[in-house]
Design a protein around this motif. Structure first.
Motif, mmCIF file in Angstrom:
data_model
loop_
_atom_site.group_PDB
_atom_site.id
_atom_site.type_symbol
_atom_site.label_atom_id
_atom_site.label_comp_id
_atom_site.label_asym_id
_atom_site.label_seq_id
_atom_site.Cartn_x
_atom_site.Cartn_y
_atom_site.Cartn_z
ATOM 1 N N ALA A 152 6.364 0.007 6.254
ATOM 2 C CA ALA A 152 7.075 1.200 6.729
ATOM 3 C C ALA A 152 8.330 0.819 7.509
ATOM 4 C CB ALA A 152 6.149 2.045 7.598
ATOM 5 N N ALA A 153 8.347 -0.417 8.045
ATOM 6 C CA ALA A 153 9.513 -0.889 8.803
ATOM 7 C C ALA A 153 10.525 -1.614 7.919
ATOM 8 C CB ALA A 153 9.053 -1.817 9.928
ATOM 9 N N GLY A 154 10.277 -1.653 6.601
ATOM 10 C CA GLY A 154 11.235 -2.260 5.682
ATOM 11 C C GLY A 154 10.913 -3.671 5.268
ATOM 12 N N VAL A 155 9.727 -4.159 5.609
ATOM 13 C CA VAL A 155 9.331 -5.517 5.228
ATOM 14 C C VAL A 155 8.712 -5.494 3.831
ATOM 15 C CG1 VAL A 155 7.865 -7.487 5.818
ATOM 16 C CG2 VAL A 155 8.920 -6.119 7.627
ATOM 17 N N GLY A 156 9.001 -6.544 3.037
ATOM 18 C CA GLY A 156 8.360 -6.675 1.737
ATOM 19 C C GLY A 156 9.103 -6.060 0.583
ATOM 20 N N ASN A 157 10.372 -5.683 0.773
ATOM 21 C CA ASN A 157 11.172 -5.132 -0.325
ATOM 22 C C ASN A 157 11.912 -6.271 -1.025
ATOM 23 O OD1 ASN A 157 10.424 -2.491 0.335
ATOM 24 N ND2 ASN A 157 12.092 -2.311 1.810
ATOM 25 N N GLN A 158 11.677 -6.418 -2.319
ATOM 26 C CA GLN A 158 12.346 -7.448 -3.117
ATOM 27 C C GLN A 158 12.876 -6.823 -4.398
ATOM 28 O OE1 GLN A 158 9.047 -10.861 -2.062
ATOM 29 N NE2 GLN A 158 10.523 -11.327 -3.667
ATOM 30 N N GLY A 159 14.211 -6.616 -4.470
ATOM 31 C CA GLY A 159 14.806 -6.006 -5.664
ATOM 32 C C GLY A 159 14.234 -4.627 -5.903
ATOM 33 N N ASP A 160 13.660 -4.419 -7.085
ATOM 34 C CA ASP A 160 13.095 -3.119 -7.449
ATOM 35 C C ASP A 160 11.633 -2.991 -7.062
ATOM 36 O OD1 ASP A 160 15.501 -2.289 -8.585
ATOM 37 O OD2 ASP A 160 15.029 -3.196 -10.510
ATOM 38 N N TYR A 161 11.134 -3.893 -6.219
ATOM 39 C CA TYR A 161 9.731 -3.881 -5.826
ATOM 40 C C TYR A 161 9.612 -3.711 -4.311
ATOM 41 C CZ TYR A 161 8.908 -5.695 -10.519
ATOM 42 O OH TYR A 161 8.881 -5.850 -11.884
ATOM 43 N N ILE A 201 9.412 -11.015 3.092
ATOM 44 C CA ILE A 201 10.828 -11.085 3.438
ATOM 45 C C ILE A 201 11.342 -9.708 3.859
ATOM 46 C CG2 ILE A 201 11.214 -13.009 1.853
ATOM 47 C CD1 ILE A 201 12.679 -11.055 0.011
ATOM 48 N N PHE A 202 12.492 -9.719 4.533
ATOM 49 C CA PHE A 202 13.124 -8.466 4.939
ATOM 50 C C PHE A 202 14.609 -8.710 5.139
ATOM 51 C CE2 PHE A 202 11.703 -10.538 8.818
ATOM 52 C CZ PHE A 202 12.779 -10.414 9.678
ATOM 53 N N GLU A 203 15.383 -7.632 5.214
ATOM 54 C CA GLU A 203 16.826 -7.728 5.416
ATOM 55 C C GLU A 203 17.114 -8.298 6.799
ATOM 56 O OE1 GLU A 203 19.430 -7.048 3.551
ATOM 57 O OE2 GLU A 203 18.470 -6.147 1.792
ATOM 58 N N ALA A 204 18.042 -9.249 6.860
ATOM 59 C CA ALA A 204 18.359 -9.906 8.124
ATOM 60 C C ALA A 204 18.804 -8.913 9.191
ATOM 61 C CB ALA A 204 19.437 -10.963 7.903
ATOM 62 N N ALA A 205 19.491 -7.869 8.787
ATOM 63 C CA ALA A 205 20.003 -6.893 9.751
ATOM 64 C C ALA A 205 18.894 -6.102 10.430
ATOM 65 C CB ALA A 205 20.973 -5.931 9.060
ATOM 66 N N HIS A 206 17.689 -6.129 9.865
ATOM 67 C CA HIS A 206 16.587 -5.328 10.391
ATOM 68 C C HIS A 206 15.643 -6.141 11.275
ATOM 69 C CE1 HIS A 206 17.145 -2.666 6.558
ATOM 70 N NE2 HIS A 206 18.108 -2.479 7.467
ATOM 71 N N GLU A 207 16.056 -7.323 11.693
ATOM 72 C CA GLU A 207 15.136 -8.238 12.381
ATOM 73 C C GLU A 207 14.505 -7.615 13.615
ATOM 74 O OE1 GLU A 207 14.991 -12.738 14.331
ATOM 75 O OE2 GLU A 207 16.709 -12.110 13.104
ATOM 76 N N GLN A 208 15.288 -6.984 14.478
ATOM 77 C CA GLN A 208 14.727 -6.457 15.713
ATOM 78 C C GLN A 208 13.722 -5.343 15.452
ATOM 79 O OE1 GLN A 208 15.194 -7.901 18.829
ATOM 80 N NE2 GLN A 208 13.379 -6.629 19.130
ATOM 81 N N GLN A 209 14.026 -4.456 14.498
ATOM 82 C CA GLN A 209 13.080 -3.375 14.230
ATOM 83 C C GLN A 209 11.800 -3.909 13.602
ATOM 84 O OE1 GLN A 209 15.499 -0.978 11.467
ATOM 85 N NE2 GLN A 209 13.955 -1.282 9.891
ATOM 86 N N VAL A 210 11.898 -4.997 12.838
ATOM 87 C CA VAL A 210 10.710 -5.609 12.247
ATOM 88 C C VAL A 210 9.844 -6.242 13.330
ATOM 89 C CG1 VAL A 210 9.914 -7.510 10.777
ATOM 90 C CG2 VAL A 210 11.689 -5.952 9.958
ATOM 91 N N ILE A 211 10.462 -6.961 14.268
ATOM 92 C CA ILE A 211 9.705 -7.569 15.362
ATOM 93 C C ILE A 211 9.041 -6.502 16.212
ATOM 94 C CG2 ILE A 211 9.923 -8.903 17.496
ATOM 95 C CD1 ILE A 211 12.101 -10.543 16.111
ATOM 96 N N ASP A 212 9.775 -5.426 16.489
ATOM 97 C CA ASP A 212 9.192 -4.323 17.268
ATOM 98 C C ASP A 212 7.987 -3.734 16.545
ATOM 99 O OD1 ASP A 212 11.153 -4.689 19.158
ATOM 100 O OD2 ASP A 212 12.406 -3.018 18.464
ATOM 101 N N ALA A 213 8.098 -3.588 15.215
ATOM 102 C CA ALA A 213 6.999 -2.999 14.439
ATOM 103 C C ALA A 213 5.781 -3.908 14.414
ATOM 104 C CB ALA A 213 7.472 -2.709 13.010
ATOM 105 N N LEU A 214 5.998 -5.228 14.275
ATOM 106 C CA LEU A 214 4.833 -6.125 14.196
ATOM 107 C C LEU A 214 4.131 -6.210 15.555
ATOM 108 C CD1 LEU A 214 4.781 -9.336 15.333
ATOM 109 C CD2 LEU A 214 6.765 -9.481 13.828
#
Length: 357
Positions: A152-161, A201-214
């Motif tokens: 939900a925080a944007g982790v795990g998106n790879q291309g069309d998956y 993996i996740f977009e580099a720009a989203h690092e802080q929101q990913v850390i907050d989510a985990l």
């Protein structure tokens, strides 16, 4: 359709995050809450472009070149300011899709190749894609919820998956100190736990929101995790190349015939047949080394300076200078990309903004 919704569609066609840092793309004049009535695509936004949009009932102009580019300190009835005022008076929204459109597989350079009759192209200079990889330890029973929250925080998106995770079992140990409030274990006692390592993996720009989510999702007081920086070739980049089996002279004739434009200049550095053609729309000479390292026999671009041409000839590199205005074919190309996704009238401009005519 609101302008806000249209911007989302355009971002899907050519993500605005793909723009160069120095560029000025996106909604330059207008209101995201306006209702779009029609769209006009163009290379440049000029007075005649605005008049054409009004005539066609289109309150959106999508231009390749940003009208507002350097710092603008005033908007008056002269120069760029007069066009901005005309847009505002006629309640027309102006959107710029510049380097973000250049960097797509079916972007401006591909559109030029299509006009020449070559629609099978590949990226000439591929970008390196930097992304982040999250690696985190978690108890086995909490793996499912963690993946759901991270997704939900944007982790795990790879291309069309989406929701692309990897997991494997490990044995963890820790000793909660006196001040700890452990989810598992007892203060002062060494604890061994069956854990899983979860990676994605996740977009580099989203690092802080990913850390907050985990941290929010993880049951441990002090989660153990790593964030790694990785890179790989992207499917995006600058320019295109295609297979070609003829002479340089034949290619020059083909460009004249298919585009109806005059060639500015030709650097004829070597003879023989051309097997691979590269195209960089606009000004591409600053990328000449990267372009020829990709095996092209000739580079088609614009704005070639004398000393650049001189150096190219010394290096045995063929150059065809077609001028910057050759990018004008993006208007029809972008029209096709947009009209497939919206239920609005979409027009490619018929107004010429070539400053040399």
């Amino acid at each position: 359709m609101k302008i806000r919704e249209l911007m989302g569609i355009l971002d899907d066609i050519a993500p605005f995050k793909d723009s160069e840092e120095w560029d000025n793309t996106g909604l330059l004049v207008g209101d995201l809450d306006d209702e779009a009535t029609g769209i006009l695509t163009t290379l440049d936004c000029a007075h005649g472009t605005v008049e054409e949009a009004v005539e066609k009932g289109a309150n959106v102009i999508i231009a390749h070149h940003p009208l507002i580019f350097p710092k603008v300190s005033s908007i008056t009835e002269s120069g760029v300011g007069s066009i901005v005022r005309k847009l505002i008076r006629n309640d027309i929204n102006l959107i710029a899709m510049h380097t973000n459109l250049d960097h797509q597989p079916h972007g401006v350079s591909h559109m030029i190749a299509e006009v020449l009759g070559y629609d099978e192209t590949e990226i000439l200079i591929k970008h390196e894609y930097f992304y982040k990889k999250l690696r985190i330890n978690i108890p086995k029973e909490d793996v499912g919820k963690l993946k759901q929250d991270l997704s939900a925080a944007g982790v795990g998106n790879q291309g069309d998956y989406s929701e692309c995770f990897f997991e494997y079992p490990v044995k963890g140990q820790f000793r909660p100190n006196d001040e700890a409030d452990p989810h598992i274990g007892t203060q002062g006692e060494l604890e061994h736990v069956d854990e899983y390592i979860v990676e994605a993996i996740f977009e580099a720009a989203h690092e802080q929101q990913v850390i907050d989510a985990l941290i929010e999702a993880h049951p441990y007081e002090e989660p153990a995790y790593d964030v790694l920086t990785l890179k790989k070739p992207s499917d995006k980049g600058l320019g295109v190349k295609f297979d070609y089996d003829d002479t340089l002279e034949a290619l020059v004739d083909l460009i004249r015939e298919k585009t109806g434009h005059d060639i500015v200049n030709v650097v004829n550095a070597n003879t023989g047949r051309m097997n691979k053609v590269g195209i960089i729309g606009g000004s591409g000479m600053s990328y000449i080394n990267e372009a020829f390292s990709q095996g092209v026999d000739v580079l088609v671009t614009g704005d070639v300076k004398y000393h650049e041409a001189y150096d190219a000839k010394l290096a045995g590199r063929n150059i065809i200078d077609v001028g910057h205005y050759m990018e004008v074919f993006m208007a029809e190309g972008l029209k096709r990309l947009v009209e497939d996704r919206v239920e609005l009238p979409v027009h490619a401009t018929s107004f010429t903004t070539n400053p040399f005519e």
